[in-house]
Write an enzyme that holds these catalytic residues in place. Structure first.
Site, PDB file in Angstrom:
ATOM      1  N   GLU A  95     -11.878 -11.584   5.650  1.00 30.59           N
ATOM      2  CA  GLU A  95     -12.835 -11.265   4.607  1.00 30.59           C
ATOM      3  C   GLU A  95     -13.815 -12.427   4.628  1.00 30.59           C
ATOM      4  O   GLU A  95     -13.485 -13.520   4.185  1.00 30.59           O
ATOM      5  CB  GLU A  95     -12.133 -11.159   3.257  1.00 30.59           C
ATOM      6  CG  GLU A  95     -13.065 -10.672   2.183  1.00 30.59           C
ATOM      7  CD  GLU A  95     -12.533 -10.873   0.776  1.00 30.59           C
ATOM      8  OE1 GLU A  95     -12.779 -10.015  -0.056  1.00 30.59           O
ATOM      9  OE2 GLU A  95     -11.889 -11.905   0.504  1.00 30.59           O
ATOM     10  N   ASP A 147       7.695   2.620  -5.922  1.00 31.01           N
ATOM     11  CA  ASP A 147       8.653   1.798  -6.678  1.00 31.01           C
ATOM     12  C   ASP A 147      10.073   2.276  -6.391  1.00 31.01           C
ATOM     13  O   ASP A 147      10.419   3.413  -6.705  1.00 31.01           O
ATOM     14  CB  ASP A 147       8.320   1.934  -8.176  1.00 31.01           C
ATOM     15  CG  ASP A 147       9.342   1.242  -9.060  1.00 31.01           C
ATOM     16  OD1 ASP A 147      10.040   0.332  -8.565  1.00 31.01           O
ATOM     17  OD2 ASP A 147       9.441   1.615 -10.249  1.00 31.01           O
ATOM     18  N   ASP A 173      11.235  -0.188 -11.942  1.00 29.79           N
ATOM     19  CA  ASP A 173      10.660  -1.130 -12.912  1.00 29.79           C
ATOM     20  C   ASP A 173       9.157  -0.875 -13.076  1.00 29.79           C
ATOM     21  O   ASP A 173       8.450  -1.671 -13.703  1.00 29.79           O
ATOM     22  CB  ASP A 173      10.942  -2.595 -12.506  1.00 29.79           C
ATOM     23  CG  ASP A 173      10.302  -2.960 -11.181  1.00 29.79           C
ATOM     24  OD1 ASP A 173       9.714  -2.057 -10.534  1.00 29.79           O
ATOM     25  OD2 ASP A 173      10.379  -4.137 -10.780  1.00 29.79           O
ATOM     26  N   HIS A 180      -8.755  -2.536  -1.865  1.00 33.38           N
ATOM     27  CA  HIS A 180      -8.275  -2.734  -3.231  1.00 33.38           C
ATOM     28  C   HIS A 180      -9.330  -3.362  -4.140  1.00 33.38           C
ATOM     29  O   HIS A 180      -9.055  -3.592  -5.313  1.00 33.38           O
ATOM     30  CB  HIS A 180      -7.027  -3.626  -3.187  1.00 33.38           C
ATOM     31  CG  HIS A 180      -7.354  -4.977  -2.632  1.00 33.38           C
ATOM     32  ND1 HIS A 180      -7.690  -5.164  -1.313  1.00 33.38           N
ATOM     33  CD2 HIS A 180      -7.451  -6.190  -3.225  1.00 33.38           C
ATOM     34  CE1 HIS A 180      -7.978  -6.442  -1.123  1.00 33.38           C
ATOM     35  NE2 HIS A 180      -7.831  -7.092  -2.269  1.00 33.38           N
ATOM     36  N   ASP A 181     -10.488  -3.699  -3.607  1.00 37.27           N
ATOM     37  CA  ASP A 181     -11.556  -4.287  -4.426  1.00 37.27           C
ATOM     38  C   ASP A 181     -12.693  -3.296  -4.684  1.00 37.27           C
ATOM     39  O   ASP A 181     -13.697  -3.654  -5.307  1.00 37.27           O
ATOM     40  CB  ASP A 181     -12.159  -5.515  -3.725  1.00 37.27           C
ATOM     41  CG  ASP A 181     -11.174  -6.666  -3.626  1.00 37.27           C
ATOM     42  OD1 ASP A 181     -10.276  -6.764  -4.487  1.00 37.27           O
ATOM     43  OD2 ASP A 181     -11.305  -7.466  -2.671  1.00 37.27           O
ATOM     44  N   ASP A 204      -8.092 -13.850   3.365  1.00 31.17           N
ATOM     45  CA  ASP A 204      -8.829 -13.704   2.118  1.00 31.17           C
ATOM     46  C   ASP A 204      -9.940 -14.738   1.964  1.00 31.17           C
ATOM     47  O   ASP A 204      -9.725 -15.938   2.208  1.00 31.17           O
ATOM     48  CB  ASP A 204      -7.827 -13.893   0.964  1.00 31.17           C
ATOM     49  CG  ASP A 204      -8.404 -13.558  -0.388  1.00 31.17           C
ATOM     50  OD1 ASP A 204      -8.645 -12.371  -0.634  1.00 31.17           O
ATOM     51  OD2 ASP A 204      -8.624 -14.498  -1.191  1.00 31.17           O
ATOM     52  N   ASP A 262      -1.464 -10.573   3.987  1.00 32.74           N
ATOM     53  CA  ASP A 262      -2.670 -11.196   3.489  1.00 32.74           C
ATOM     54  C   ASP A 262      -2.468 -12.710   3.525  1.00 32.74           C
ATOM     55  O   ASP A 262      -1.376 -13.191   3.241  1.00 32.74           O
ATOM     56  CB  ASP A 262      -2.896 -10.761   2.032  1.00 32.74           C
ATOM     57  CG  ASP A 262      -4.312 -10.323   1.776  1.00 32.74           C
ATOM     58  OD1 ASP A 262      -5.201 -11.186   1.852  1.00 32.74           O
ATOM     59  OD2 ASP A 262      -4.523  -9.141   1.491  1.00 32.74           O
TER      60      ASP A 262
HETATM   61  C1  NOJ Z   1     -10.656 -11.152  -2.293  1.00 30.39           C
HETATM   62  C2  NOJ Z   1      -9.530 -10.234  -2.591  1.00 30.39           C
HETATM   63  O1  NOJ Z   1      -9.673  -9.056  -1.830  1.00 30.39           O
HETATM   64  C3  NOJ Z   1      -9.558  -9.987  -4.069  1.00 30.39           C
HETATM   65  O2  NOJ Z   1      -8.713  -8.949  -4.463  1.00 30.39           O
HETATM   66  C4  NOJ Z   1      -9.241 -11.279  -4.764  1.00 30.39           C
HETATM   67  O3  NOJ Z   1      -9.404 -11.102  -6.148  1.00 30.39           O
HETATM   68  C5  NOJ Z   1     -10.154 -12.413  -4.300  1.00 30.39           C
HETATM   69  N1  NOJ Z   1     -10.382 -12.420  -2.903  1.00 30.39           N
HETATM   70  C6  NOJ Z   1      -9.567 -13.741  -4.667  1.00 30.39           C
HETATM   71  O4  NOJ Z   1      -8.449 -14.013  -3.874  1.00 30.39           O
HETATM   72 CA    CA Z   2       9.933  -1.954  -8.230  1.00 34.91          CA
END
Ligand code: NOJ
Ligand code: CA
Length: 565
Positions: free
Chosen positions: A266, A31, A35, A339-340, A209, A108
């Site tokens: 993905e 950051d 914020d 991140h998932d 995605d 992305d």
């Molecule tokens: C896959 C993404 O990696 C995930 O973070 C997202 O919630 C879903 N697709 C929907 O876009």
């Molecule tokens: Ca920031």
């Protein structure tokens, strides 16, 4: 690397096969303006750190304008950077600054759905006879019920009623993420125009995605329920449906093909016997992610509260199955985290065995496989899962959905919380731990999400100059893969599983032009003796200081070596 050189498969030489990718989750990286939210200027300030680590491509999760219902995967304007992250000028500057360091940026691309705050959707809802209504998937309800019983990925029906009508719109993910109607040619052209706009800026490519959801079953019929909610998993009707190849081919021809770019999709739901269409030399994408081994701890519906037991031997089988199938037809993406996913060390290694050794062993295990390696932010310093004490501490729509489903299935709050903690996507989304100052050097103010309280011990500052740190080990792995006399073998070499007769050992051989490397990873928490049946020429990397270099080698707990044979 020489461009003319042949290799064993006569495989095409591509810059993205030689790349090492680093994934940034922008909200949580750095950051710059206090914020509490990571931003583009913050990323720019850390480019030298990434350069020092040695990566040369950065994939950044979405930074487009978004109401952030799904942290940016709900886009309300594809042509704007969200003000939380900065401006278009900052973005252009990031691309430029990265280029100066020989780093390419990939963004992305979220085109299965938009945000419900996108102007197209607002116009669609306002006037169901407008052309924008056909940009989305809108159907009549049946006897005051949704058109079908499909369950969305985040829980509940995929259908949301449009106020004061008997019509519903479809959302495979959250209700604030209406699916775009790829059957509409004008919409497709809008998407291609937008993609080319970004590629013209000099992007290195895209991570794409949820792309295998863009085609829906044209019959729109209900299916037998597979949960107590009476609904049926949406994958059965909307995932990798036949006819999708027409869209994917057109997408590629009208956009990616015109640039020397990298695309990583993905693409869940692609069976191995269909892989060639996706990743062969003239496939739809450069590579796709295979989720088979990342999700081996989940049941087949992917519900976090019904986690499945698994063994290292099963993990090995899944990895090798994936590697050999990909090798037959094309190229793959290697990853342990994103991140998932929760942090890999917590998923693949029992808690009592988490250590420098197990972290570096896991790293070697996946990094030397055949494919382009991806490192998720924080993985290179061995960041771990972050336990939340209360459901309100999470900031993830998927975690909320899984928690609700768990309660509906009869779990009590404590057990539901425990299970979602193990799998929550927020495990990977807590702020990057830069140092042991207040707020771990991520921000000067209150971070948007809790910081893992282990940051005093696990942080980049304490590791960068320490040759025995997880960071230095990753740096070494990257350098061996990218800039060593072994790079050709590690990038273009053939892969072959080895030593599968030993339990909890993941070992493989990489070979190119009669030169071979052997990579052995011991997932056992005890010593194990392994007969190598081959001469050892050189030990290239070892996460322990010693290695018993006889015909019978003694591997220590979580030891990992790369050997030239
Ligand atoms: C896959 C993404 O990696 C995930 O973070 C997202 O919630 C879903 N697709 C929907 O876009
Ligand atoms: Ca920031």
């Amino acid at each position: 690397m020489e461009q003319s050189k042949d290799n064993f498969l006569g495989e095409a030489i591509k810059w993205w096969k030689e790349a090492v990718v680093y994934q940034i989750y922008p909200k949580s990286f750095c950051d710059s303006n206090s914020d509490g939210i990571g931003d583009i200027k913050g990323i720019i300030s850390k480019l030298d750190y990434l350069k020092y680590l040695g990566i040369n491509v950065i994939w950044i999760s979405p930074m487009y304008k978004s109401p952030m219902a799904d942290n940016g995967y709900d886009i309300s304007d594809y042509y704007q950077i969200d003000e939380k992250f900065g401006t278009m000028e900052d973005m252009d500057n990031l691309i430029k600054q990265a280029k100066l360091r020989n780093i390419k940026i990939i963004m992305d691309l979220v085109v299965n759905h938009s945000s419900d705050e996108h102007i197209w959707f607002k116009k669609a809802i306002k006037d169901l006879n407008s052309k924008y209504a056909d940009y989305y998937i809108i159907k009549d309800g049946i006897n005051n019920n949704p058109p079908t019983n499909w369950r969305s990925i985040f829980g509940g029906s995929v259908w949301e009623k449009i106020e004061n009508t008997n019509k519903y719109y479809l959302h495979v993910f959250a209700k604030k993420q209406p699916d775009l109607n790829w059957e509409n040619a004008e919409l497709r052209e809008e998407i291609y125009k937008m993609i080319n706009f970004w590629l013209d800026k000099g992007l290195g490519g895209f991570r794409i995605d949820a792309i295998t959801y863009i085609k829906k079953d044209s019959e729109f019929k209900s299916l037998p329920a597979d949960g107590i909610d009476g609904l049926s998993n949406v994958d059965k009707s909307c995932l990798n449906q036949s006819g999708i190849e027409v869209f994917l081919k057109e997408l590629k021809t009208k956009t990616f093909d015109k640039y020397d770019c990298m695309t990583v999709a993905e693409a869940p739901g692609v069976p191995y016997n269909n892989l060639d269409k996706f990743i062969s030399d003239d496939g739809f994408f450069s590579m796709i992610f295979d989720f088979s081994y990342a999700d081996l701890d989940l049941n087949e519906n992917g519900e976090w509260y019904k986690q499945a037991d698994w063994t290292v031997n099963q993990l090995r089988e899944l990895i090798f199955k994936s590697q050999t199938e990909v090798q037959k037809v094309g190229w793959g993406a290697l990853y342990l985290e994103n991140h998932d996913q929760p942090r890999s060390i917590n998923k693949y290694v029992p808690e009592q065995d988490i250590s420098y050794y197990s972290k570096t062993m896991l790293a070697t295990m996946y990094f030397m496989l055949r494919g382009t390696p991806f490192i998720y932010q924080g993985q290179e310093i061995g960041m771990e899962n972050c336990i939340m004490d209360n459901i309100n501490e999470f900031d993830d729509i998927s975690t909320y959905g899984q928690y609700e489903m768990a309660l509906k299935e009869g779990l009590n709050q404590r057990d539901a919380l425990k299970l979602v903690n193990k799998r929550s996507r927020d495990n990977a989304r807590t702020p990057f731990q830069w140092n042991n100052d207040n707020n771990c050097g991520f921000t000067d103010s209150k971070p948007w999400i809790k910081i893992n309280n282990n940051y005093k011990v696990i942080n980049a500052k304490s590791q960068i100059d320490n040759p025995n740190s997880v960071f230095s080990f990753y740096k070494e792995l990257i350098s061996i893969r990218k800039n060593s006399i072994y790079s050709d073998i590690l990038i273009y070499g053939y892969i072959e599983p080895c030593l599968t007769e030993y339990d909890n050992i993941i070992a493989y051989k990489r070979t190119l032009n009669n030169k071979s490397l052997l990579i052995i990873n011991n997932f056992n928490s005890k010593n194990i003796s392994i007969k190598l049946e081959t001469d050892i020429k050189n030990i290239i990397l070892n996460n322990y200081t010693n290695f018993r270099n006889d015909t019978i080698c003694d591997f220590q707990p979580y030891q990992s070596v790369i050997i030239e044979i």
